[in-house]
Design an enzyme around this catalytic site. Structure first.
Site, short mmCIF file in Angstrom:
data_model
loop_
_atom_site.label_atom_id
_atom_site.label_comp_id
_atom_site.label_asym_id
_atom_site.label_seq_id
_atom_site.Cartn_x
_atom_site.Cartn_y
_atom_site.Cartn_z
N ASP A 99 -0.56 17.91 3.03
CA ASP A 99 -1.80 17.57 2.98
C ASP A 99 -2.19 16.29 3.40
O ASP A 99 -3.37 15.55 3.33
CB ASP A 99 -2.45 17.43 1.39
CG ASP A 99 -1.61 16.41 0.64
OD1 ASP A 99 -0.80 15.72 1.34
OD2 ASP A 99 -1.57 16.52 -0.64
N GLU A 121 3.69 24.68 1.51
CA GLU A 121 3.16 23.87 0.25
C GLU A 121 1.64 24.10 0.42
O GLU A 121 0.97 23.37 0.40
CB GLU A 121 3.39 22.34 0.27
CG GLU A 121 3.24 21.65 -0.84
CD GLU A 121 3.44 20.28 -1.04
OE1 GLU A 121 4.40 19.97 -1.52
OE2 GLU A 121 2.58 19.44 -0.81
N GLU A 135 -6.72 13.92 0.24
CA GLU A 135 -5.77 15.10 0.35
C GLU A 135 -6.06 16.40 0.04
O GLU A 135 -5.87 17.55 0.41
CB GLU A 135 -4.19 14.96 -0.51
CG GLU A 135 -3.46 13.73 0.26
CD GLU A 135 -4.01 12.29 0.06
OE1 GLU A 135 -5.17 12.22 -0.72
OE2 GLU A 135 -3.43 11.24 0.62
N HIS A 216 0.87 4.46 -4.81
CA HIS A 216 0.38 4.05 -3.55
C HIS A 216 -1.17 4.95 -3.22
O HIS A 216 -1.33 4.74 -2.26
CB HIS A 216 1.44 4.58 -2.27
CG HIS A 216 1.47 6.16 -2.36
ND1 HIS A 216 0.57 6.81 -1.61
CD2 HIS A 216 2.46 7.05 -2.82
CE1 HIS A 216 0.95 8.17 -1.80
NE2 HIS A 216 1.96 8.44 -2.62
N ARG A 218 -4.62 6.17 -2.33
CA ARG A 218 -5.95 5.44 -1.87
C ARG A 218 -6.99 5.50 -2.95
O ARG A 218 -7.78 4.71 -2.95
CB ARG A 218 -6.19 6.28 -0.49
CG ARG A 218 -5.66 5.66 0.58
CD ARG A 218 -6.18 6.56 1.71
NE ARG A 218 -5.16 6.19 2.77
CZ ARG A 218 -5.53 5.60 3.97
NH1 ARG A 218 -6.62 4.59 3.97
NH2 ARG A 218 -4.62 5.44 5.07
N HIS A 248 5.55 0.88 -1.83
CA HIS A 248 5.08 1.26 -0.81
C HIS A 248 4.85 0.32 0.29
O HIS A 248 4.26 -0.81 0.10
CB HIS A 248 4.10 2.22 -1.11
CG HIS A 248 3.59 3.09 0.09
ND1 HIS A 248 2.92 2.74 1.16
CD2 HIS A 248 3.52 4.45 0.03
CE1 HIS A 248 2.60 3.79 1.87
NE2 HIS A 248 3.03 4.81 1.37
C1 UD1 Z 1 -0.02 8.52 3.40
C2 UD1 Z 1 -1.09 9.67 3.30
C3 UD1 Z 1 -0.81 10.49 1.89
C4 UD1 Z 1 0.57 10.40 1.33
C5 UD1 Z 1 1.38 9.23 1.64
C6 UD1 Z 1 2.80 9.11 1.30
C7 UD1 Z 1 -2.91 10.37 4.41
C8 UD1 Z 1 -4.39 10.12 4.50
N1 UD1 Z 1 -2.38 9.75 3.47
O1 UD1 Z 1 -0.63 7.63 2.56
O2 UD1 Z 1 -1.25 11.72 1.72
O3 UD1 Z 1 0.75 10.88 0.09
O4 UD1 Z 1 1.25 8.89 3.03
O5 UD1 Z 1 3.48 8.09 1.17
O6 UD1 Z 1 -2.53 11.07 5.21
N2 UD1 Z 1 3.05 1.44 6.27
C9 UD1 Z 1 4.13 0.80 7.04
N3 UD1 Z 1 4.99 1.56 7.09
C10 UD1 Z 1 5.16 2.66 6.83
C11 UD1 Z 1 4.33 3.27 6.30
C12 UD1 Z 1 3.07 2.86 5.96
O7 UD1 Z 1 3.95 -0.30 7.28
O8 UD1 Z 1 6.46 3.27 7.19
C13 UD1 Z 1 1.52 0.71 6.05
C14 UD1 Z 1 0.94 0.56 7.35
O9 UD1 Z 1 0.14 -0.57 7.28
C15 UD1 Z 1 -0.19 1.80 7.22
C16 UD1 Z 1 -0.47 1.76 5.86
O10 UD1 Z 1 0.85 1.65 5.05
O11 UD1 Z 1 -1.47 1.35 8.14
C17 UD1 Z 1 -1.03 3.00 5.26
O12 UD1 Z 1 -0.46 4.30 5.79
P1 UD1 Z 1 -1.14 5.72 5.60
O13 UD1 Z 1 -0.13 6.65 6.27
O14 UD1 Z 1 -2.48 5.56 6.46
O15 UD1 Z 1 -1.50 5.88 4.51
P2 UD1 Z 1 -0.39 6.05 3.03
O16 UD1 Z 1 -1.17 5.45 1.89
O17 UD1 Z 1 0.76 5.78 3.34
N1 UDP Z 2 10.67 8.32 -1.88
C1 UDP Z 2 11.77 7.71 -1.37
N2 UDP Z 2 12.00 6.26 -1.40
C2 UDP Z 2 11.06 5.44 -2.13
C3 UDP Z 2 10.03 6.28 -2.82
C4 UDP Z 2 9.73 7.74 -2.89
O1 UDP Z 2 12.49 8.40 -0.72
O2 UDP Z 2 11.19 4.52 -2.29
C5 UDP Z 2 10.58 9.74 -1.96
C6 UDP Z 2 10.37 10.54 -3.32
O3 UDP Z 2 11.53 11.02 -3.56
C7 UDP Z 2 9.46 11.82 -2.81
C8 UDP Z 2 8.57 11.21 -1.59
O4 UDP Z 2 9.37 9.93 -1.49
O5 UDP Z 2 10.32 13.03 -2.20
C9 UDP Z 2 7.26 10.77 -2.25
O6 UDP Z 2 6.66 10.23 -1.23
P1 UDP Z 2 5.49 9.25 -1.51
O7 UDP Z 2 5.23 9.02 -3.04
O8 UDP Z 2 5.20 8.22 -0.37
O9 UDP Z 2 4.13 10.43 -1.21
P2 UDP Z 2 3.65 11.60 -2.08
O10 UDP Z 2 4.61 12.58 -2.40
O11 UDP Z 2 2.87 10.97 -3.14
O12 UDP Z 2 2.61 12.56 -1.06
#
Ligand code: UD1
Ligand code: UDP
Length: 376
Positions: A99, A121, A135, A216, A218, A248
């Site tokens: 999603d 999924e 999502e 994490h 939003r 995160h």
């Molecule tokens: C995204 C997904 C969410 C998912 C989550 C898993 C969308 C809209 N959101 O949210 O569905 O549950 O990932 O974690 O698709 N960042 C880093 N390094 C990384 C990852 C993130 O620096 O490796 C920081 C960056 O500043 C980035 C911000 O996190 O801009 C947000 O990342 P983004 O993918 O937009 O949103 P998430 O909250 O991670």
């Molecule tokens: N996870 C990981 N390292 C971490 C935190 C989470 O590998 O430090 C794994 C966790 O086991 C799960 C996935 O990341 O499989 C969940 O990711 P996240 O919480 O970022 O996203 P969501 O599942 O909410 O979309």
């Protein structure tokens, strides 16, 4: 170049990578298809951690992530970037998972080119478009485009049937996260030294009940995250608990958590863990406090109670099984439920039973068979 049909798998974030690496490995091993995968790199470091552990190398890497990206710019960059790859590769089928913005734009770019889409999924619904946000709507958009819907459970299949998705397009496959989890548990058993990151904390916190935390979402930015931080601060006043919180990389999360929790002796705020080390955290935790989707699926499989810091969930199976409980982001409720797990052993034992409503670890095999046979 061979003339086998090309299947292009697209993903970009940590959870998609965890849930799709078993599928990519199966697709790569299938003789009848040419399997390619493209990462958007919507996440960077957190995605790369999974690619490295899974030992898979993308055929295309769009390197999309920008610091603190907002949904508009992210969506626009993803759609353009993924579309360009599709024009180059001209796949016969596209596979997306879940999603996220990457999954939604992957499906949309495929639709614009009339390429059929497989959705891994599929069918999870909270029926509230703002929880999880964005999502819930992303997943519905993908559902309205896909012609192969891989529903993890009967509940998610029923949701699709209710939306008039033809039954012959829906397959109940389990969730591929269980494939990833089981494979990783085995990997740790075979080589325990692949997951050493928490060894020193385990020693430091000997005799304490460890609470594993992730957060994490939003929709929790603003008041929700602040409440979560304050709840953790209050919980940390108990000297029988320790909190391990891989934070995160989203700067919005980091700012709030650091402000509230830095300097507390029994709170370890650490960098995101790679998957084997996180599975280790699940294993050593007394219970999990989380707003993550994936953790709601993993914790029941390992018999770890999980308090879900969301108002609603698109994964009701863990709650029905009794291993998970919704606690929202109200401090009083989070603390009441966390203290109940810490103080009432009967209550704890009732929740700490291994349930596996999400599959038996063979989802990626089932998915690959269906994808391959639809192209033959
Ligand atoms: C995204 C997904 C969410 C998912 C989550 C898993 C969308 C809209 N959101 O949210 O569905 O549950 O990932 O974690 O698709 N960042 C880093 N390094 C990384 C990852 C993130 O620096 O490796 C920081 C960056 O500043 C980035 C911000 O996190 O801009 C947000 O990342 P983004 O993918 O937009 O949103 P998430 O909250 O991670
Ligand atoms: N996870 C990981 N390292 C971490 C935190 C989470 O590998 O430090 C794994 C966790 O086991 C799960 C996935 O990341 O499989 C969940 O990711 P996240 O919480 O970022 O996203 P969501 O599942 O909410 O979309």
């Amino acid at each position: 170049m061979n003339n086998k049909p090309t299947v292009l798998t697209i993903f970009g974030t940590r959870p998609e990578a965890i849930k799709l690496f078993p599928v990519v490995k199966q697709l790569n091993a299938a003789d009848s298809i040419n399997s390619l995968f493209c990462v958007s790199a919507q996440h960077r470091e957190m995605l790369d951690q999974v690619l490295e552990i899974a030992n898979i190398t993308p055929d295309f890497d769009l390197d999309i992530m920008r610091s603190n990206q907002n949904l508009d710019e992210l969506t626009a960059r993803l759609l353009t970037g993924i579309g360009e790859i599709m024009d180059k590769v001209k796949p016969q089928r596209v596979v997306v998972q879940g999603d996220t913005a990457t999954a939604m734009t992957g499906a949309l770019a495929a639709y614009y080119r009339k390429i059929p889409v497989s959705h891994v999924e599929a069918g999870l619904r909270s029926y509230n478009i703002y929880h999880p946000w964005p999502e819930e709507v992303n997943r519905k958009i993908i559902g309205s485009i896909a012609d192969q819907h891989f529903a993890p459970t009967q509940t998610s299949a029923n949701a699709l049937l209710k939306e008039n998705i033809p039954s012959d397009q829906i397959s109940i496959t389990g969730n591929t996260v269980i494939d990833a989890l089981f494979a990783t548990v085995e990997q740790i058993k075979d080589s325990p030294n692949i997951a050493p990151a928490l060894d020193s904390l385990k020693e430091k916190f000997t005799g304490k009940k460890i609470i594993g935390v992730t957060s994490h979402r939003r929709e929790n930015f603003g008041g929700g995250l602040e409440n979560i931080a304050q709840s953790l601060k209050t919980l940390a006043m108990r000297d029988d608990v320790a909190i391990i919180f891989p934070v995160h990389l989203n700067p919005n999360v980091r700012a709030v958590m650091s402000g509230a929790l830095e300097g507390l002796d029994n709170v370890a705020m650490i960098e995101p863990l790679d998957y084997p080390n996180f599975v280790n955290l699940l294993d050593m935790s007394y219970f999990m406090l989380t707003d993550s989707g994936g953790v709601q699926e993993e914790a029941p499989a390992l018999g770890k109670p999980v308090l879900v810091m969301r108002d609603t969930t698109e994964r009701p199976e863990g709650i029905e099984a009794g291993t998970a409980k919704l606690v929202g982001t109200d401090q009083n409720i989070i603390l009441k439920e966390a203290n109940a797990l810490l103080d009432d052993l009967n209550h704890y034992n009732a929740m700490a039973k291994a349930h596996n409503p999400f599959g038996d670890g063979t989802s990626s095999i089932k998915i690959t068979e269906i994808v391959a046979s639809s192209l033959s």
